[in-house]
Design a protein around this motif. Structure first.
Motif, mmCIF file in Angstrom:
data_model
loop_
_atom_site.group_PDB
_atom_site.id
_atom_site.type_symbol
_atom_site.label_atom_id
_atom_site.label_comp_id
_atom_site.label_asym_id
_atom_site.label_seq_id
_atom_site.Cartn_x
_atom_site.Cartn_y
_atom_site.Cartn_z
ATOM 1 N N GLY A 1 -26.185 -38.126 -4.658
ATOM 2 C CA GLY A 1 -25.855 -39.548 -4.791
ATOM 3 C C GLY A 1 -24.395 -39.815 -5.072
ATOM 4 O O GLY A 1 -23.889 -40.899 -4.784
ATOM 5 N N SER A 2 -23.695 -38.825 -5.655
ATOM 6 C CA SER A 2 -22.267 -39.005 -5.929
ATOM 7 C C SER A 2 -21.510 -37.735 -5.577
ATOM 8 O O SER A 2 -21.736 -36.672 -6.157
ATOM 9 N N LYS A 3 -20.602 -37.867 -4.617
ATOM 10 C CA LYS A 3 -19.841 -36.686 -4.188
ATOM 11 C C LYS A 3 -18.922 -36.210 -5.307
ATOM 12 O O LYS A 3 -18.679 -35.006 -5.447
ATOM 13 N N ALA A 4 -18.410 -37.166 -6.122
ATOM 14 C CA ALA A 4 -17.539 -36.773 -7.235
ATOM 15 C C ALA A 4 -18.342 -35.978 -8.264
ATOM 16 O O ALA A 4 -17.886 -34.943 -8.762
ATOM 17 N N VAL B 1 -41.494 -36.221 -1.784
ATOM 18 C CA VAL B 1 -40.491 -37.206 -1.378
ATOM 19 C C VAL B 1 -39.630 -36.638 -0.250
ATOM 20 O O VAL B 1 -39.006 -35.595 -0.412
ATOM 21 N N GLY B 2 -39.606 -37.311 0.885
ATOM 22 C CA GLY B 2 -38.806 -36.866 2.024
ATOM 23 C C GLY B 2 -37.344 -37.267 1.917
ATOM 24 O O GLY B 2 -36.464 -36.414 1.811
ATOM 25 N N PRO B 3 -37.024 -38.558 1.907
ATOM 26 C CA PRO B 3 -35.627 -39.002 1.960
ATOM 27 C C PRO B 3 -34.961 -39.070 0.584
ATOM 28 O O PRO B 3 -35.634 -39.008 -0.450
ATOM 29 N N GLU B 4 -33.646 -39.247 0.591
ATOM 30 C CA GLU B 4 -32.871 -39.237 -0.656
ATOM 31 C C GLU B 4 -32.965 -40.546 -1.446
ATOM 32 O O GLU B 4 -32.864 -40.536 -2.670
ATOM 33 N N ASP B 5 -33.133 -41.675 -0.750
ATOM 34 C CA ASP B 5 -33.027 -42.963 -1.457
ATOM 35 C C ASP B 5 -33.963 -43.085 -2.669
ATOM 36 O O ASP B 5 -33.514 -43.440 -3.757
ATOM 37 N N PRO B 6 -35.265 -42.801 -2.495
ATOM 38 C CA PRO B 6 -36.137 -42.929 -3.676
ATOM 39 C C PRO B 6 -35.722 -41.975 -4.797
ATOM 40 O O PRO B 6 -35.867 -42.319 -5.975
ATOM 41 N N LEU B 7 -35.197 -40.817 -4.444
ATOM 42 C CA LEU B 7 -34.799 -39.833 -5.460
ATOM 43 C C LEU B 7 -33.577 -40.317 -6.222
ATOM 44 O O LEU B 7 -33.542 -40.294 -7.450
ATOM 45 N N VAL B 8 -32.575 -40.786 -5.460
ATOM 46 C CA VAL B 8 -31.351 -41.276 -6.105
ATOM 47 C C VAL B 8 -31.670 -42.527 -6.932
ATOM 48 O O VAL B 8 -31.068 -42.767 -7.981
ATOM 49 N N GLY C 1 -20.383 -42.547 -2.897
ATOM 50 C CA GLY C 1 -21.817 -42.876 -2.910
ATOM 51 C C GLY C 1 -22.485 -42.677 -1.563
ATOM 52 O O GLY C 1 -21.862 -42.247 -0.590
ATOM 53 N N LEU C 2 -23.782 -43.018 -1.514
ATOM 54 C CA LEU C 2 -24.546 -42.868 -0.268
ATOM 55 C C LEU C 2 -24.050 -43.879 0.763
ATOM 56 O O LEU C 2 -23.951 -45.057 0.481
ATOM 57 N N ALA C 3 -23.703 -43.379 1.959
ATOM 58 C CA ALA C 3 -23.203 -44.275 3.000
ATOM 59 C C ALA C 3 -23.890 -43.954 4.327
ATOM 60 O O ALA C 3 -23.272 -43.976 5.388
ATOM 61 N N GLY D 1 -18.201 -50.423 1.399
ATOM 62 C CA GLY D 1 -18.769 -51.194 0.291
ATOM 63 C C GLY D 1 -18.628 -50.440 -1.026
ATOM 64 O O GLY D 1 -17.645 -49.723 -1.236
ATOM 65 N N ALA D 2 -19.635 -50.587 -1.879
ATOM 66 C CA ALA D 2 -19.593 -49.963 -3.209
ATOM 67 C C ALA D 2 -19.519 -48.439 -3.102
ATOM 68 O O ALA D 2 -18.981 -47.778 -3.989
ATOM 69 N N ALA D 3 -20.053 -47.881 -2.014
ATOM 70 C CA ALA D 3 -20.076 -46.409 -1.860
ATOM 71 C C ALA D 3 -18.672 -45.821 -1.891
ATOM 72 O O ALA D 3 -18.478 -44.671 -2.302
ATOM 73 N N SER D 4 -17.662 -46.587 -1.442
ATOM 74 C CA SER D 4 -16.310 -46.017 -1.406
ATOM 75 C C SER D 4 -15.392 -46.616 -2.475
ATOM 76 O O SER D 4 -14.166 -46.581 -2.345
ATOM 77 N N GLU D 5 -15.966 -47.120 -3.557
ATOM 78 C CA GLU D 5 -15.138 -47.553 -4.690
ATOM 79 C C GLU D 5 -14.462 -46.344 -5.323
ATOM 80 O O GLU D 5 -13.438 -46.447 -5.988
ATOM 81 N N ARG D 6 -15.087 -45.195 -5.137
ATOM 82 C CA ARG D 6 -14.504 -43.930 -5.556
ATOM 83 C C ARG D 6 -14.450 -43.049 -4.315
ATOM 84 O O ARG D 6 -15.383 -43.050 -3.508
ATOM 85 N N VAL D 7 -13.335 -42.328 -4.139
ATOM 86 C CA VAL D 7 -13.177 -41.512 -2.936
ATOM 87 C C VAL D 7 -12.794 -40.092 -3.338
ATOM 88 O O VAL D 7 -11.914 -39.889 -4.180
#
Ligand code: AMP
Ligand code: GLY
Length: 424
Positions: free
Chosen positions: A105-108, A68-75, A152-154, A181-187
């Motif tokens: 997938g989640s910086k937190a 798997v190359g990119p992150e999306d399928p993994l996340v 989240g992923l942005a 969007g949803a990616a920054s519901e948590r910062v």
């Protein structure tokens, strides 16, 4: 064996090239791939996140290994999808489980992991809309510049470095109100670290790991690291200042605690870990994890690995990495990315690319390209990555730049100063 590689950028072209060189590889398929990967295998026109189509492709083509190359399928959980499927469960997937991919997938999640396992990183706290006021108070306690990160992923855009506290407060509120969007519901709010960045990559089977060549990427669009952030304008490998002392600190303080932490937290991980580091006065601090290889770092790192990559993947899948050694070329790699003028802002696509065949002594990896009516054309912001290997970084860079000059397409742009900060 038949191998399926997921993704379609410059990183995947570099993977395809190395995988196709393996004596274990009979047929390579790439989904979706690009005209560059098609030089090394068969492209399949399905998205890397369409799991049902990927399943069909695996069965039809008797796939025995998925990379798997990119992150999306993994996340999104491709690893778990395979394990849970009766027909797919014996096909190893190189990449972490969905839970472990949360490191990217989640910086937190990543920051909590670092804290729990005593991995040095910038001071931080994370907030959502219910703790907005506490967030503002925390920002006011930070003396240095403030870094704001969408949880989240942005698509690489979710990190803001604010110059003043006022700007930080304003941006913080905007992020919680949905700027990404949803990616920054948590910062995640963290202190700014002054230092020099580098990247370290490992391949792990969950218990042991192999250290891959170090690299440094150049994310800003302009010469001298100015202007907007991009996906990456170039890379070098190795990192000249990453001497034995620094690498030892990185292994002891960061890599080993990460591997141990994954085990303690029961996070299944058989794949690449990307450690984004800031070196502050000679001391390494973690900035971010990625659950995959970097792009364009892969284009600089893989050409320096002188062993059978598929053998390493099988050892990863079988938890036998301890038996493997990695052989790395002494040569320096310099990768220069050719972009469509205007990127990372607006740019035009569909420009004819010529003179690739005139390139000498470099590898040209294709990223954003397509074939239209038999003609190779631009199809993205990052179009090509030109990698050269030489005894010195200066020489490698010179060859890459010469070849970047030769390749032609309308509005071509590239940075001529990749590596400038380590050459000074
Ligand atoms: P990230 O997505 O977390 O890697 O952040 C993107 C970029 O922002 C990094 O590559 C750094 O250049 C910069 N950055 C992130 N966190 C910090 C920090 N705490 N201090 C300084 N720069 C940072
Ligand atoms: N070059 C940085 C990344 O792949 O995220």
């Amino acid at each position: 064996m038949n191998i399926l590689l997921l993704g379609g950028g410059g990183r995947e072209h570099a993977f395809a090239r190395s995988i196709a060189q393996s004596k274990l590889c009979s047929q390579l398929f790439i989904a979706p791939g690009n005209p560059g990967t098609a030089q090394h295998g068969k492209n399949i026109a399905i998205s890397a996140t369409d799991f049902d189509a990927i399943k069909k492709c695996c069965i039809e083509n008797k796939i025995e290994l998925v990379v798997v190359g990119p992150e999306d399928p993994l996340v999104n959980g491709i690893y778990d999808f395979f394990i849970a499927d009766g027909e797919l469960k014996n096909i190893p997937v190189i990449g972490p489980s969905k839970d472990a991919a949360q490191l990217e997938g989640s910086k937190a999640f990543a920051k909590e992991f670092m804290q729990r396992h005593s991995i040095p990183t910038a001071a931080y706290q994370s907030f959502d809309v219910n703790s907005l006021e506490q967030g503002v108070e925390f920002i006011r306690t930070l003396i240095t510049r403030v870094v704001l990160k969408a949880d989240g992923l942005a698509a690489g855009k979710g990190v803001l470095i604010c110059q003043t506290l006022e700007e930080a407060e304003e941006q913080f509120k905007e992020m919680l109100r949905g700027k990404f969007g949803a990616a920054s519901e948590r910062v995640v709010v963290e202190e700014f670290l002054h230092g020099i960045e580098m990247s370290v990559f490992v391949l792990t089977d969950g218990t042991n790991y192999l250290l891959l060549p170090t690299a440094k990427d150049y994310k800003r669009v302009g010469e001298g690291d100015t202007g907007l952030n991009t996906g990456g304008m170039g890379a070098i490998s190795p990192v000249p200042f990453a001497d034995e002392v620094l690498m030892k600190k990185i292994c002891i303080r960061i890599i080993q605690p990460t591997i141990d932490g994954l085990q303690q937290d029961k996070l299944v991980y058989k794949g690449f870990i990307y450690f984004g580091l800031m070196i502050v006065h000679g001391e390494p601090l973690m900035i971010e994890y990625n659950c995959r290889m970097g792009d364009p770092e892969t284009e600089a790192v893989l050409p320096r690995i002188e062993c059978d990559l598929v053998e390493l993947f099988m050892a990863t899948a079988n938890e036998k990495l301890i038996e493997k050694k990695i052989f790395i070329s002494d040569k320096h790699a310099a990768t220069v990315v050719l972009t469509s003028g205007g990127y990372p802002g607006l740019f035009e696509k569909g420009k004819k690319i010529t003179a690739i065949e005139s390139v000498e002594d470099s590898i040209v990896f294709q990223a954003g390209t397509k074939v239209n009516d038999g003609e190779l054309q631009t199809a993205g912001g990052r179009v090509l990555a030109v990698t050269s290997l030489a005894t010195t970084l200066e020489e490698a860079l010179k060859i890459s730049k010469t070849n970047a000059d030769k390749i032609q397409f309308n509005n071509k742009y590239f940075r001529t100063d990749i590596g400038f900060d380590v050459l000074k």
